[in-house]
Design a protein around this motif. Structure first.
Motif, mmCIF file in Angstrom:
data_model
loop_
_atom_site.group_PDB
_atom_site.id
_atom_site.type_symbol
_atom_site.label_atom_id
_atom_site.label_comp_id
_atom_site.label_asym_id
_atom_site.label_seq_id
_atom_site.Cartn_x
_atom_site.Cartn_y
_atom_site.Cartn_z
ATOM 1 N N UNK A 1 0.770 -0.879 -0.104
ATOM 2 C CA UNK A 1 0.084 0.226 -0.142
ATOM 3 C C UNK A 1 0.826 1.402 0.009
ATOM 4 N N UNK A 2 0.500 2.392 -0.541
ATOM 5 C CA UNK A 2 1.118 3.563 -0.790
ATOM 6 C C UNK A 2 -0.062 4.701 -0.837
ATOM 7 N N UNK A 3 0.082 5.603 0.311
ATOM 8 C CA UNK A 3 -0.511 6.854 0.102
ATOM 9 C C UNK A 3 -0.088 8.155 0.121
ATOM 10 N N UNK B 1 3.805 10.907 2.928
ATOM 11 C CA UNK B 1 4.027 9.659 2.143
ATOM 12 C C UNK B 1 3.854 8.265 3.016
ATOM 13 N N UNK B 2 2.854 7.624 2.850
ATOM 14 C CA UNK B 2 2.467 6.338 3.640
ATOM 15 C C UNK B 2 2.935 5.224 2.881
ATOM 16 N N UNK B 3 3.728 4.256 3.578
ATOM 17 C CA UNK B 3 4.185 2.999 2.672
ATOM 18 C C UNK B 3 3.874 1.729 3.604
ATOM 19 N N UNK B 4 3.296 0.720 3.119
ATOM 20 C CA UNK B 4 3.500 -0.554 3.797
ATOM 21 C C UNK B 4 4.007 -1.507 3.010
ATOM 22 N N UNK C 1 7.739 -9.721 7.684
ATOM 23 C CA UNK C 1 7.394 -8.671 8.404
ATOM 24 C C UNK C 1 6.607 -7.814 7.758
ATOM 25 N N UNK C 2 5.873 -7.001 8.339
ATOM 26 C CA UNK C 2 5.371 -5.966 7.992
ATOM 27 C C UNK C 2 6.001 -4.412 8.348
ATOM 28 N N UNK C 3 6.507 -3.684 7.234
ATOM 29 C CA UNK C 3 7.087 -2.338 7.445
ATOM 30 C C UNK C 3 6.243 -1.238 7.330
ATOM 31 N N UNK C 4 5.775 -0.429 8.205
ATOM 32 C CA UNK C 4 5.001 0.836 7.861
ATOM 33 C C UNK C 4 5.691 1.918 7.933
ATOM 34 N N UNK C 5 5.867 2.676 6.830
ATOM 35 C CA UNK C 5 6.516 3.844 7.107
ATOM 36 C C UNK C 5 5.978 5.326 6.793
ATOM 37 N N UNK C 6 6.188 6.157 7.589
ATOM 38 C CA UNK C 6 5.464 7.720 7.405
ATOM 39 C C UNK C 6 6.252 8.473 7.259
ATOM 40 N N UNK C 7 6.314 9.471 6.093
ATOM 41 C CA UNK C 7 7.225 10.292 5.813
ATOM 42 C C UNK C 7 6.434 11.828 5.991
ATOM 43 N N UNK C 8 6.865 12.744 6.886
ATOM 44 C CA UNK C 8 6.216 13.767 7.099
ATOM 45 C C UNK C 8 7.000 15.076 6.713
ATOM 46 N N UNK C 9 6.745 15.646 5.408
ATOM 47 C CA UNK C 9 7.126 16.875 5.031
ATOM 48 C C UNK C 9 7.493 18.015 6.156
#
Length: 205
Positions: free
Chosen positions: A41-43, A49-52, A81-89
């Protein structure tokens, strides 16, 4: 359950450069334990930017040397494993959460990492890395041993992760002054950091 906080470390690249390499960090010379990587997933919004991702890793080589009759842990060959990442500009931070999604009846391992922009004096901007891990095993009297061994192995894997990230960053943006020395200092800082003293221990059942 045990928890460990890694010492803060730095890489001599801006957070935007770091993120560009982070999302495309596999394969590299230090990621031979990675079996596969898939974006689930990517939003993308104006500021985030959120990525799973689903990342499949090889099981611990240490546990493979344990007699099979001693624990079911020796049967583990791969760990999804599940990696969830959130980039906050707005805050210039990248936060990741990683957790195993299989073998939950035997153990869980959760990792949280915060990457953020840092003024590194004469060397310009750098990316600061703050990492924490929590884990618990359900192997009776062996649980405490597995936890300690896994944490020691985890420290070594962080050193290789740093080397892999440095390799990808250098390929994309070029080597930076002192990057080799900084990478080596990160490795030694992590490997020499105390583990047992920084673990919150609970008595095994």
């Amino acid at each position: 359950m045990k928890e460990w906080w890694a010492p803060s470390t730095y890489l001599p690249y801006s957070i935007n450069e770091f993120c560009a390499a982070f999302w495309d960090r596999y394969p590299n010379s230090f990621s031979k334990h990675i079996v596969s990587e898939d974006v689930l997933e990517r939003r993308i919004t104006d500021n985030t930017i959120f990525t799973k991702k689903l990342i499949v890793k090889q099981g611990s080589s240490i546990l493979k040397r344990v007699p099979k009759w001693l624990s079911r842990m020796t049967e583990i060959r791969v760990v999804p494993v599940i990696e969830e990442s959130l980039y906050d500009k707005r805050t210039q931070t990248l936060t990741t959460y990683t957790r195993n999604v299989a073998h939950l009846e035997l153990f869980y391992l959760h990792e949280r990492v915060v990457y953020k922009e840092k003024d590194h004096g004469d060397h310009g901007n750098a990316t600061e890395i703050d990492r924490a891990v929590s884990l618990a095993f359900n192997s009776g009297k062996l649980s405490s041993i597995y936890e300690k061994v896994t944490l020691m192995g985890f420290k070594k894997s962080i050193a290789n992760t740093t080397k892999g990230l440095t390799e990808v960053l250098e390929m994309r943006f070029g080597a930076r002054p002192h990057s080799d020395k900084m990478s080596e200092r990160i490795k030694q800082k992590i490997l020499n950091s105390p583990v047992i003293q920084k673990i919150n221990c609970e008595k095994s059942a």
